[in-house]
Enzyme design. Structure first.
Site, mmCIF file in Angstrom:
data_model
loop_
_atom_site.group_PDB
_atom_site.id
_atom_site.type_symbol
_atom_site.label_atom_id
_atom_site.label_comp_id
_atom_site.label_asym_id
_atom_site.label_seq_id
_atom_site.Cartn_x
_atom_site.Cartn_y
_atom_site.Cartn_z
ATOM 1 N N ASP A 1 0.919 -1.257 0.047
ATOM 2 C CA ASP A 1 0.005 0.003 0.060
ATOM 3 C C ASP A 1 0.888 1.324 0.018
ATOM 4 O O ASP A 1 1.839 1.442 0.784
ATOM 5 C CB ASP A 1 -0.748 0.064 1.195
ATOM 6 C CG ASP A 1 -2.102 0.786 1.076
ATOM 7 O OD1 ASP A 1 -2.387 1.856 0.856
ATOM 8 O OD2 ASP A 1 -3.254 -0.302 0.829
ATOM 9 N N HIS B 1 -1.337 10.782 -0.962
ATOM 10 C CA HIS B 1 -0.949 10.030 -2.072
ATOM 11 C C HIS B 1 -0.408 10.788 -3.359
ATOM 12 O O HIS B 1 -0.554 11.955 -3.392
ATOM 13 C CB HIS B 1 -2.290 9.298 -2.503
ATOM 14 C CG HIS B 1 -2.925 8.413 -1.412
ATOM 15 N ND1 HIS B 1 -4.045 8.129 -1.161
ATOM 16 C CD2 HIS B 1 -2.409 8.120 -0.152
ATOM 17 C CE1 HIS B 1 -4.629 7.417 -0.296
ATOM 18 N NE2 HIS B 1 -3.311 7.208 0.750
ATOM 19 N N HIS C 1 1.957 8.602 5.344
ATOM 20 C CA HIS C 1 0.867 9.768 5.489
ATOM 21 C C HIS C 1 1.490 10.684 6.927
ATOM 22 O O HIS C 1 1.021 11.585 7.042
ATOM 23 C CB HIS C 1 -0.208 9.245 6.213
ATOM 24 C CG HIS C 1 -1.327 8.738 4.931
ATOM 25 N ND1 HIS C 1 -1.700 9.718 3.997
ATOM 26 C CD2 HIS C 1 -2.109 7.517 4.667
ATOM 27 C CE1 HIS C 1 -2.285 9.230 3.140
ATOM 28 N NE2 HIS C 1 -2.652 7.903 3.590
ATOM 29 N N SER D 1 -6.636 3.950 -1.376
ATOM 30 C CA SER D 1 -6.936 2.472 -1.073
ATOM 31 C C SER D 1 -7.989 1.828 -1.611
ATOM 32 O O SER D 1 -8.240 0.644 -1.728
ATOM 33 C CB SER D 1 -6.359 2.322 0.359
ATOM 34 O OG SER D 1 -5.122 2.693 0.748
ATOM 35 N N HIS E 1 -1.621 2.504 -4.975
ATOM 36 C CA HIS E 1 -1.306 3.694 -5.372
ATOM 37 C C HIS E 1 -0.123 4.212 -4.745
ATOM 38 O O HIS E 1 0.458 3.538 -3.893
ATOM 39 C CB HIS E 1 -2.467 4.913 -4.651
ATOM 40 C CG HIS E 1 -2.697 4.726 -2.997
ATOM 41 N ND1 HIS E 1 -1.770 5.194 -2.249
ATOM 42 C CD2 HIS E 1 -3.591 4.162 -2.494
ATOM 43 C CE1 HIS E 1 -1.975 4.878 -0.995
ATOM 44 N NE2 HIS E 1 -3.053 4.131 -1.088
ATOM 45 N N ARG F 1 -10.897 5.171 12.467
ATOM 46 C CA ARG F 1 -11.516 4.229 12.247
ATOM 47 C C ARG F 1 -10.998 2.654 12.892
ATOM 48 O O ARG F 1 -10.937 1.681 12.398
ATOM 49 C CB ARG F 1 -11.211 3.736 10.506
ATOM 50 C CG ARG F 1 -9.759 3.596 10.101
ATOM 51 C CD ARG F 1 -9.423 3.273 8.589
ATOM 52 N NE ARG F 1 -7.875 3.255 8.464
ATOM 53 C CZ ARG F 1 -7.734 3.672 7.279
ATOM 54 N NH1 ARG F 1 -8.365 3.654 6.103
ATOM 55 N NH2 ARG F 1 -6.214 3.627 6.958
ATOM 56 N N ARG G 1 -9.776 15.528 11.654
ATOM 57 C CA ARG G 1 -9.934 14.334 11.189
ATOM 58 C C ARG G 1 -9.665 13.198 12.072
ATOM 59 O O ARG G 1 -10.071 11.956 12.086
ATOM 60 C CB ARG G 1 -9.822 13.971 9.639
ATOM 61 C CG ARG G 1 -8.300 14.083 9.365
ATOM 62 C CD ARG G 1 -7.847 13.837 7.980
ATOM 63 N NE ARG G 1 -8.039 12.238 7.677
ATOM 64 C CZ ARG G 1 -7.935 11.639 6.559
ATOM 65 N NH1 ARG G 1 -7.800 12.748 5.529
ATOM 66 N NH2 ARG G 1 -7.928 10.452 6.231
ATOM 67 N N HIS H 1 -12.107 11.206 0.703
ATOM 68 C CA HIS H 1 -13.209 10.860 1.420
ATOM 69 C C HIS H 1 -14.347 11.661 1.209
ATOM 70 O O HIS H 1 -15.418 11.232 1.762
ATOM 71 C CB HIS H 1 -12.845 11.008 2.974
ATOM 72 C CG HIS H 1 -12.064 10.144 3.544
ATOM 73 N ND1 HIS H 1 -12.236 8.860 3.994
ATOM 74 C CD2 HIS H 1 -10.414 10.189 3.279
ATOM 75 C CE1 HIS H 1 -11.174 8.305 4.427
ATOM 76 N NE2 HIS H 1 -10.091 8.883 4.200
ATOM 77 N N ALA I 1 -16.450 4.822 2.879
ATOM 78 C CA ALA I 1 -17.243 4.299 4.131
ATOM 79 C C ALA I 1 -16.045 4.471 5.502
ATOM 80 O O ALA I 1 -16.552 4.399 6.408
ATOM 81 C CB ALA I 1 -17.786 2.887 3.939
#
EC number: 5.4.2.12
Length: 510
Positions: free
Chosen positions: A13, A461, A405, A63, A443, A192, A186, A124, A263
Site C-alpha cells: 500500500d 497520495h 502519511h 486505497s 497507489h 477507524r 479528522r 473521503h 465508508a
C-alpha cells in the site's frame, strides 16, 4: 488432497514509482530484495490514478478505489465521479433521502446540519459536494444551516484548510443565512481504529457544542489552532459562534447530512447516532434525521442518499463460483480493503474465502513504529503459502502508506526496509512451494515525502504509477500501459481459469 500451489497477490500500500530520488523514501531505502526482483524478474509499471481507476482526470488514487478496481477487474466508476456528475445533471438536488430530510426539518422549523471532511482532497469527500448540499438546503427553505467542518491535512497539505473555510464563510454571507458552526480535525471525527475517546470529542462537539475553544469565525478558529501548533488533521474541538448567535448543537427533529462518501472513516462517527451503540456513554442523544451520503455499512439503519451500485462477478465471487479457495490477509488498517473493498463492497465472505486479521500497533502515529505489524503478518503469510490450503492469497502491507502519511521521512525509509525484508520471505515461500506471486501497489505515497512545489512535507497520495512484478516459473512478459483493473483478469489467466464477461480489464501477460 494434494497441496495447492497458490497464486499470491501482495499489495504494498502506498508504494509508487518515481524516477526522481529526492525525498523518495522508496528509492533511497536499502531494498536488496525489491532491487533484485526488478533486475531479474518480469516487471512493468501500471496506472493507479485518474480516469484509469474511475476518478476524475489527474486525481490521485487511494486505497478504497485501488482495491475496488483490482478486485472488480474493470474500471469502477467512483463515488466522487458519480456524485459530481449527479450535481451537474441536477439529480443530486432531487435525491429522495436528501429532499425528505431537508423538507421535514424546514416544515418543523428545525436546523439542517451538514458535516463532512472539508477539503478538495477527493479521497473521503469533496468540498464541491458540500457546497452543493448547503445551496440545496438554502434553496429548499432552510433558515438554520449549520456546517460542521472536519479538517483534513492528510490528503491535502498539513495546513491548507483556510481557503476552504473562507469559501464557505463567503457562501453563507452571500446566502444571508447559515454559518460554519464547528471545526475539528479528522483525527477525532474520522477515526477507524476503535479509538472511541477520539470520536467522542467530535460527537460531543456536534451534539452539545462541547468544545475546547470558541471563536466568532471559522478562519479565526483555524488561525488559533495553528498558533497552538495544531495542523488541520489534529485541530481540537472548536465551536464557531459569534456574540448573540444561538448554539448549533444538534436537537431533536434536526436533519443531519454526512457528506463523506468513503465508508471506512465515516462508519464510527455515524454509529454514534444509532440507538444501539456501546462505544462510549452519550451525554446527549438527539433524535435527528440522519442521511449518509453513501452506504457506510450494511448494518447501519440510516437513510442513504446514494445506495451502492452492485458489482457482479468480482475476482473473489468468481473464484468462489469456480470452487476455489482464497485467503485475504492484512493488518487492521487495511483489512477492510482486502475484504470489503476488494469484494466490490460486499461485507460477507464468499464460499471458500477465509480471512486473517493482524492487529495494527496501538501507537498515536505510525512513524513511532514504522515496521507496524509486518513481522507477524509475514509469519502468517508464509504459513498460509506453505499450508497448501489456498488457491489464491491476497495480502496487503500498509507500511508505505500509513508511514508515508505521517510525513516523517526517516520513518518512511525504515518502513520500506521492513517491507523489503517481508517481501523477501514471501518470495522464498512462493518459490519453495512452486507457486506464483504478483507484487504491486494500490497507489503511490512514500516515493514523495516532500512537496516539490512548496518544499513542505508531503503526506498525501500521489498520481504516480505503481510496480507490477511477477515471481514464478511461467515465462511471463508483460504488456505496457496496464492499470489496476487489469490485475484480476491477469491473475485468472495465470491460474488457467476462465475470465468472466463482466471483467473488461485486459490480461497483461503477452
Amino acid at each position: 488432497m494434494s497441496a495447492k500451489k497458490p497464486l499470491a497477490l501482495v499489495i504494498l500500500d502506498g508504494y509508487g514509482y518515481r524516477e526522481d530520488t529526492a525525498s523518495n523514501a522508496i528509492a533511497n531505502a536499502k531494498t536488496p530484495v525489491m532491487d533484485a526482483l526488478i533486475a531479474n524478474q518480469p516487471n512493468t509499471l501500471i496506472s493507479a490514478s485518474g480516469m484509469d481507476v474511475g476518478l476524475p482526470d489527474g486525481q490521485m488514487g487511494n486505497s478504497e478505489v485501488g482495491h475496488t478496481n483490482i478486485g472488480a477487474g474493470r474500471v469502477v466508476y467512483q463515488d466522487l465521479t458519480r456524485i459530481t456528475k449527479s450535481i451537474l445533471d441536477g439529480e443530486f438536488q432531487q435525491t429522495a433521502a436528501l429532499v425528505e430530510a431537508i423538507d421535514t426539518a424546514v416544515k418543523a422549523e428545525k436546523a439542517v446540519h451538514i458535516m463532512g471532511l472539508m477539503s478538495p482532497g477527493g479521497v473521503h469527500s469533496h468540498e464541491d459536494h458540500i457546497l452543493a448540499a448547503v445551496e440545496m438546503a438554502a434553496e429548499r427553505g432552510a433558515e438554520k444551516i449549520y456546517l460542521h467542518c472536519f479538517l483534513d491535512g492528510r490528503d491535502t497539505p498539513p495546513r491548507s484548510a483556510e481557503g476552504s473555510l473562507q469559501r464557505f464563510q463567503d457562501l453563507f454571507a452571500k446566502l444571508g443565512k447559515g454559518r460554519v458552526a464547528s471545526l475539528v480535525g479528522r483525527y477525532y471525527a474520522m477515526d477507524r481504529d476503535n479509538n472511541w475517546d477520539r470520536v467522542q470529542v467530535a460527537y460531543d462537539l456536534l451534539t452539545q457544542a462541547k468544545a475546547d475553544f470558541t471563536y466568532d469565525s471559522a478562519v479565526a478558529g483555524l488561525a488559533a489552532a495553528y498558533e497552538r501548533g495544531e495542523n488541520d488533521e489534529f485541530v481540537k474541538a472548536t465551536e464557531i459562534k459569534a456574540e448573540g448567535q444561538e448554539s448549533a448543537a444538534m436537537q431533536d427533529g434536526d436533519a443531519v447530512i454526512f457528506m463523506n462518501y468513503r465508508a471506512d472513516r465515516a462508519r464510527q462517527i455515524t454509529r454514534t447516532f444509532v440507538a444501539d451503540f456501546a462505544g462510549f456513554e452519550r451525554a446527549a442523544f438527539p433524535a435527528v434525521n440522519f442521511v449518509m451520503l453513501t452506504q457506510y455499512a450494511a448494518d447501519i439503519p440510516l437513510a442513504i442518499a446514494f445506495p451502492p451500485a452492485s458489482l457482479e462477478n468480482t475476482y473473489g465471487e468468481w473464484l468462489s463460483k469456480q470452487g476455489q479457495t482464497q485467503l485475504r490477509i492484512s493488518e487492521t488498517e487495511k483489512y477492510a480493503h482486502v475484504t470489503f473493498f476488494f469484494n466490490g463492497g460486499v461485507e460477507t465472505e464468499f464460499a471458500g474465502e477465509e480471512r486473517q486479521l493482524v492487529a495494527s500497533p496501538k501507537v498515536a502515529t505510525y512513524d513511532l513504529q514504522p515496521e507496524m505489524s509486518s513481522t507477524e503478518l509475514t509469519e502468517k503469510m508464509v504459513a498460509a503459502i506453505k499450508s497448501g490450503k489456498y488457491d489464491t492469497i491476497i495480502c496487503n502491507y500498509p507500511n508505505a502508506d500509513m508511514v508515508g502519511h505521517t510525513g516523517v521521512y526517516e520513518a518512511a525509509e525504515k518502513a520500506i526496509e521492513a517491507l523489503d525484508a517481508s517481501v523477501g520471505q514471501v518470495v522464498e515461500a512462493i518459490k519453495e512451494v512452486g507457486g506464483q506471486l504478483l507484487i504491486t501497489a494500490d497507489h503511490g505515497n512514500a516515493e514523495m515525502m516532500v512537496d516539490p512545489e512548496t518544499g513542505g512535507i508531503h503526506t498525501a497520495h500521489t498520481s504516480l504509477p505503481v510496480p507490477l512484478i511477477y515471481v514464478g516459473d511461467k515465462a511471463v512478459e508483460f504488456k505496457e500501459g496496464g492499470k489496476l483493473s487489469d490485475l484480476a483478469p491477469t491473475m485468472l489467466s495465470l491460474a488457467g481459469l476462465e475470465i468472466p464477461a463482466e471483467m473488461t480489464g485486459q490480461v497483461l501477460v503477452k
